[in-house]
Design an enzyme around this catalytic site. Structure first.
Site, PDB file in Angstrom:
ATOM      1  N   LEU A  51       0.844  -1.199   0.000  1.00 57.75           N
ATOM      2  CA  LEU A  51       0.000   0.000   0.000  1.00 57.75           C
ATOM      3  C   LEU A  51       0.877   1.247   0.000  1.00 57.75           C
ATOM      4  CD1 LEU A  51      -2.620  -1.090   2.701  1.00 57.75           C
ATOM      5  CD2 LEU A  51      -2.563  -1.628   0.246  1.00 57.75           C
ATOM      6  N   ALA A  52       0.774   2.004  -1.087  1.00 58.58           N
ATOM      7  CA  ALA A  52       1.656   3.176  -1.230  1.00 58.58           C
ATOM      8  C   ALA A  52       0.899   4.380  -1.773  1.00 58.58           C
ATOM      9  CB  ALA A  52       2.812   2.837  -2.152  1.00 58.58           C
ATOM     10  N   GLN A 102      -5.543   3.669  -6.584  1.00 62.54           N
ATOM     11  CA  GLN A 102      -6.620   4.032  -5.650  1.00 62.54           C
ATOM     12  C   GLN A 102      -6.971   5.494  -5.929  1.00 62.54           C
ATOM     13  OE1 GLN A 102      -5.510   4.436  -1.533  1.00 62.54           O
ATOM     14  NE2 GLN A 102      -7.583   4.018  -0.785  1.00 62.54           N
ATOM     15  N   ASN A 134      -0.205  -3.041  16.191  1.00 62.36           N
ATOM     16  CA  ASN A 134      -0.290  -3.654  14.870  1.00 62.36           C
ATOM     17  C   ASN A 134       0.820  -3.109  13.969  1.00 62.36           C
ATOM     18  OD1 ASN A 134      -1.184  -4.668  12.382  1.00 62.36           O
ATOM     19  ND2 ASN A 134      -2.568  -2.921  12.090  1.00 62.36           N
ATOM     20  N   THR A 155      -6.942   2.183   4.302  1.00 59.07           N
ATOM     21  CA  THR A 155      -6.139   1.026   3.876  1.00 59.07           C
ATOM     22  C   THR A 155      -6.992  -0.101   3.268  1.00 59.07           C
ATOM     23  OG1 THR A 155      -6.099   0.449   6.240  1.00 59.07           O
ATOM     24  CG2 THR A 155      -4.103   1.372   5.319  1.00 59.07           C
ATOM     25  N   LYS A 162      35.004  21.288 -14.179  1.00 61.34           N
ATOM     26  CA  LYS A 162      33.664  20.964 -14.665  1.00 61.34           C
ATOM     27  C   LYS A 162      33.743  20.400 -16.077  1.00 61.34           C
ATOM     28  CE  LYS A 162      31.212  23.086 -17.273  1.00 61.34           C
ATOM     29  NZ  LYS A 162      30.419  23.926 -18.165  1.00 61.34           N
ATOM     30  N   ARG A 186       1.138  13.508   7.761  1.00 55.18           N
ATOM     31  CA  ARG A 186       1.919  13.849   8.955  1.00 55.18           C
ATOM     32  C   ARG A 186       3.386  14.156   8.628  1.00 55.18           C
ATOM     33  NH1 ARG A 186      -0.277   8.534  11.890  1.00 55.18           N
ATOM     34  NH2 ARG A 186      -0.660   8.057   9.694  1.00 55.18           N
ATOM     35  N   ARG A 188      51.600  39.214 -22.515  1.00 54.54           N
ATOM     36  CA  ARG A 188      51.550  40.114 -21.365  1.00 54.54           C
ATOM     37  C   ARG A 188      52.239  41.419 -21.747  1.00 54.54           C
ATOM     38  NH1 ARG A 188      56.846  37.568 -18.825  1.00 54.54           N
ATOM     39  NH2 ARG A 188      55.891  35.654 -18.116  1.00 54.54           N
ATOM     40  N   ASP A 214       5.502   2.219   4.247  1.00 58.81           N
ATOM     41  CA  ASP A 214       6.240   3.154   5.109  1.00 58.81           C
ATOM     42  C   ASP A 214       7.021   2.453   6.214  1.00 58.81           C
ATOM     43  OD1 ASP A 214       4.120   2.340   6.668  1.00 58.81           O
ATOM     44  OD2 ASP A 214       3.397   4.355   7.151  1.00 58.81           O
TER      45      ASP A 214
HETATM   46  C1  UD1 Z   1      -1.682   1.646   9.836  1.00 56.05           C
HETATM   47  C2  UD1 Z   1      -2.662   0.721  10.563  1.00 56.05           C
HETATM   48  C3  UD1 Z   1      -2.263   0.651  12.038  1.00 56.05           C
HETATM   49  C4  UD1 Z   1      -0.830   0.193  12.158  1.00 56.05           C
HETATM   50  C5  UD1 Z   1       0.114   1.058  11.329  1.00 56.05           C
HETATM   51  C6  UD1 Z   1       1.488   0.434  11.281  1.00 56.05           C
HETATM   52  C7  UD1 Z   1      -4.839   0.922   9.439  1.00 56.05           C
HETATM   53  C8  UD1 Z   1      -6.216   1.470   9.524  1.00 56.05           C
HETATM   54  N1  UD1 Z   1      -4.021   1.215  10.440  1.00 56.05           N
HETATM   55  O1  UD1 Z   1      -1.829   2.929  10.424  1.00 56.05           O
HETATM   56  O2  UD1 Z   1      -3.127  -0.240  12.716  1.00 56.05           O
HETATM   57  O3  UD1 Z   1      -0.452   0.181  13.521  1.00 56.05           O
HETATM   58  O4  UD1 Z   1      -0.346   1.163   9.977  1.00 56.05           O
HETATM   59  O5  UD1 Z   1       2.442   1.262  10.674  1.00 56.05           O
HETATM   60  O6  UD1 Z   1      -4.532   0.204   8.510  1.00 56.05           O
HETATM   61  N2  UD1 Z   1      -2.477   3.947   2.337  1.00 56.05           N
HETATM   62  C9  UD1 Z   1      -3.045   3.818   1.097  1.00 56.05           C
HETATM   63  N3  UD1 Z   1      -4.282   4.351   0.891  1.00 56.05           N
HETATM   64  C10 UD1 Z   1      -4.990   4.983   1.859  1.00 56.05           C
HETATM   65  C11 UD1 Z   1      -4.399   5.104   3.131  1.00 56.05           C
HETATM   66  C12 UD1 Z   1      -3.143   4.568   3.347  1.00 56.05           C
HETATM   67  O7  UD1 Z   1      -2.444   3.240   0.197  1.00 56.05           O
HETATM   68  O8  UD1 Z   1      -6.116   5.419   1.581  1.00 56.05           O
HETATM   69  C13 UD1 Z   1      -1.137   3.373   2.555  1.00 56.05           C
HETATM   70  C14 UD1 Z   1      -0.115   4.426   2.973  1.00 56.05           C
HETATM   71  O9  UD1 Z   1       0.554   4.945   1.830  1.00 56.05           O
HETATM   72  C15 UD1 Z   1       0.839   3.638   3.880  1.00 56.05           C
HETATM   73  C16 UD1 Z   1      -0.042   2.516   4.431  1.00 56.05           C
HETATM   74  O10 UD1 Z   1      -1.195   2.449   3.621  1.00 56.05           O
HETATM   75  O11 UD1 Z   1       1.898   3.047   3.146  1.00 56.05           O
HETATM   76  C17 UD1 Z   1      -0.449   2.781   5.870  1.00 56.05           C
HETATM   77  O12 UD1 Z   1      -1.101   4.034   5.937  1.00 56.05           O
HETATM   78  P1  UD1 Z   1      -0.848   5.030   7.136  1.00 56.05           P
HETATM   79  O13 UD1 Z   1      -1.693   6.224   6.915  1.00 56.05           O
HETATM   80  O14 UD1 Z   1       0.581   5.212   7.365  1.00 56.05           O
HETATM   81  O15 UD1 Z   1      -1.485   4.178   8.331  1.00 56.05           O
HETATM   82  P2  UD1 Z   1      -1.131   4.270   9.849  1.00 56.05           P
HETATM   83  O16 UD1 Z   1      -1.864   5.404  10.444  1.00 56.05           O
HETATM   84  O17 UD1 Z   1       0.335   4.212  10.050  1.00 56.05           O
HETATM   85 MG    MG Z   2       1.955   4.380   8.781  1.00 60.20          MG
END
Ligand code: UD1
Ligand code: MG
Length: 468
Positions: free
Chosen positions: A10-11, A84, A182, A90, A360, A17, A449, A116
């Protein structure tokens, strides 16, 4: 029959933040996008397991940047992208993957990883998968760990018939005190995902669709608690990015020391993950080596040197406070102290570029010496030529850049300028203080010169007597 797994990374998130413009997955950690570390761990897991595997990366926020990342990725054949459209959480991201890549439904298992979390390795994936395999009835496993700083993570709330994952925002005061959290890494039977994914709602404080809702009491799922939190450190803020960056760089330096690279003070050097350094090289404190830099064996790099995307060959010496970018330094050459090699500088074997010299887009052949206070731009200098102190290639006329060619075994005296375009031949000699505007053939002597006049006894007219 060989089992199969779809690995979904998931990226798509913005990384609010982080407060930066770059999508979080592409934020650089030890010089590499966060996402690369997770992709590498996933691909190694795929290689090590006997599973048929495929990686799907879900992108969204500033997707053009991630498409570009994918285009340039050496492993793109092993990866597919899913889009997405809106970042609604997520669970919604995983849904986007199945919508864009519907064949992922056919895989026996689905591994979900967050982009991440760059310290993850294939080892954690293997451990997690072994547990899922060990019990046929099990529908999914979530990696958890204990931490003294649970802030920001979903808490693992154990109950009578299993556990729930409660996000920080939705947790009660007492749930927030829970230290088991988690990690965001899960392996599930794809059938379990299929049964539940569409039922997940967004009735929570964030209004997002939480993937963690696949793990609930009464489902036959398990939280697998890992002993060390390190591999799971997530990056949501720049402070956390700095923390994992440090861990990765420190591991990198430890590995280099094992391979025979000497750091006088390993805590005081910044080495990007992809930098290669050969055995016998000595690195003084305060050096920064970045990007696709290769340092060969037995090189000396003195303090406060900055090297980016450059090649330094065996036995070369880069003396204190030098700055190299997109440059090549050949065997046994000496650079610095306080020299600057800009893009396209190609310094030949045994050559010398001394203090306060800037080069250079220029090729200096074997044994060329430019020892002090010079600017060499858009030039070619033949073997063993000696360039005196304070030489300047006047390469820019305000609109265009022009070339300077100097042959082999030529001597340029101190404080000369060559007004380009210009050619000075082999075995030539340019007298000190000359501004050369016309070509000098092989073996030629150039002097440009004004004549000196000496008036005996006249100095007193110019020596002002000090008052008082
Ligand atoms: C998420 C988990 C949390 C966990 C934490 C660990 C959920 C709801 N929560 O929270 O329980 O402890 O990771 O690091 O899953 N992303 C998408 N699409 C979205 C939202 C997020 O692709 O709509 C991707 C982000 O790019 C990221 C990952 O999902 O790589 C996690 O998203 P992030 O917002 O970092 O979740 P956390 O708040 O860290
Ligand atoms: Mg995260």
């Amino acid at each position: 029959m060989v089992k199969s797994i779809g690995i979904v990374i998931l990226a798509a998130g913005k990384g609010t933040r982080m407060k930066t413009d770059v999508p979080k997955a592409l934020s650089l950690c030890a010089g590499k996008p966060l996402l690369d570390f997770v992709v590498e761990a996933a691909l190694s897991f795929a290689r090590e397991s006997s599973l048929k595997a495929e990686v799907g990366v879900v992108i969204g926020h500033r997707k053009e940047l991630l498409e570009n990342w994918w285009q340039n990725h050496s492993q793109k054949v092993n990866m597919k992208l899913a889009w997405q459209r809106e970042q609604k959480g997520t669970a919604d991201a995983l849904k986007a993957c199945f919508e864009d890549l519907p064949h992922f439904w056919n895989y026996d298992y689905t591994l979900v990883a967050c982009a991440d979390t760059p310290l993850i390795t294939s080892q954690e994936f293997n451990q997690l998968f072994d547990i899922l395999k060990s019990d046929n009835e099990l529908l999914g496993v979530a990696a958890s760990f204990e931490t003294a700083q649970p802030k920001g993570y979903g808490r693992i709330v154990h109950g009578k018939s299993g556990f729930n994952i409660v996000e920080e925002k939705d947790a009660t005061e007492s749930e927030r005190l829970i230290r088991e959290v988690n990690s965001g890494f899960y392996i599930l039977k794809t059938s379990h995902v299929k049964n539940l994914l569409n039922q997940i709602d967004n009735k929570n404080k964030s209004g997002e669709f939480y993937l963690t809702d696949l793990f609930k009491q009464n489902f036959n799922v398990r939280a697998v608690k890992f002993e060390s939190e390190l591999p799971f450190l997530g990056v949501n803020t720049l402070e956390q990015l700095a923390k994992v960056d440090k861990v990765i760089r420190s591991k990198k330096i430890t590995n280099l020391m094992i391979e025979g690279v000497r750091f006088l003070d390993p805590d005081q050097c910044y080495i990007d993950f992809d930098v290669q350094i050969g055995a016998g090289t000595i690195i003084y404190p305060g050096c920064t080596l970045l990007g696709k830099t290769t340092i060969e064996q037995n090189v000396l790099i003195e303090s406060n040197t900055f090297i980016k995307n450059s090649i330094v060959k065996s036995g070369a010496e880069i003396l204190a406070s030098s700055y190299l970018e997109d440059a090549i330094v050949h065997d046994e050459a000496t650079i610095g102290p306080m020299a600057r090699l800009r893009p396209g500088a190609d310094i030949g074997p045994d050559a010398k570029v001394g203090n306060f010299v800037e080069v250079k887009k220029s090729k200096l052949s074997r044994g060329v010496k430019v020892s002090h206070l010079s600017y060499i731009g858009d030039a070619e200098i033949g073997e063993n030529s000696n360039i005196g102190c304070g030489f300047i290639t006047c390469n820019y006329d305000g609109a265009n850049k022009h070339k300077t060619k100097i042959g082999s075994n030529t001597f340029i005296g101190s404080d000369c300028q060559a007004v380009a375009p210009i050619e000075i031949g082999n075995d030539a000699f340019v007298a000190a203080g000359s501004t050369i505007t016309k070509n000098i053939p092989d073996g030629g002597f150039g002097i440009a010169r004004s004549q000196q006049t000496t008036k005996e006894g006249s100095a007193k007219r110019f020596l002002k007597s000090k008052k008082g």
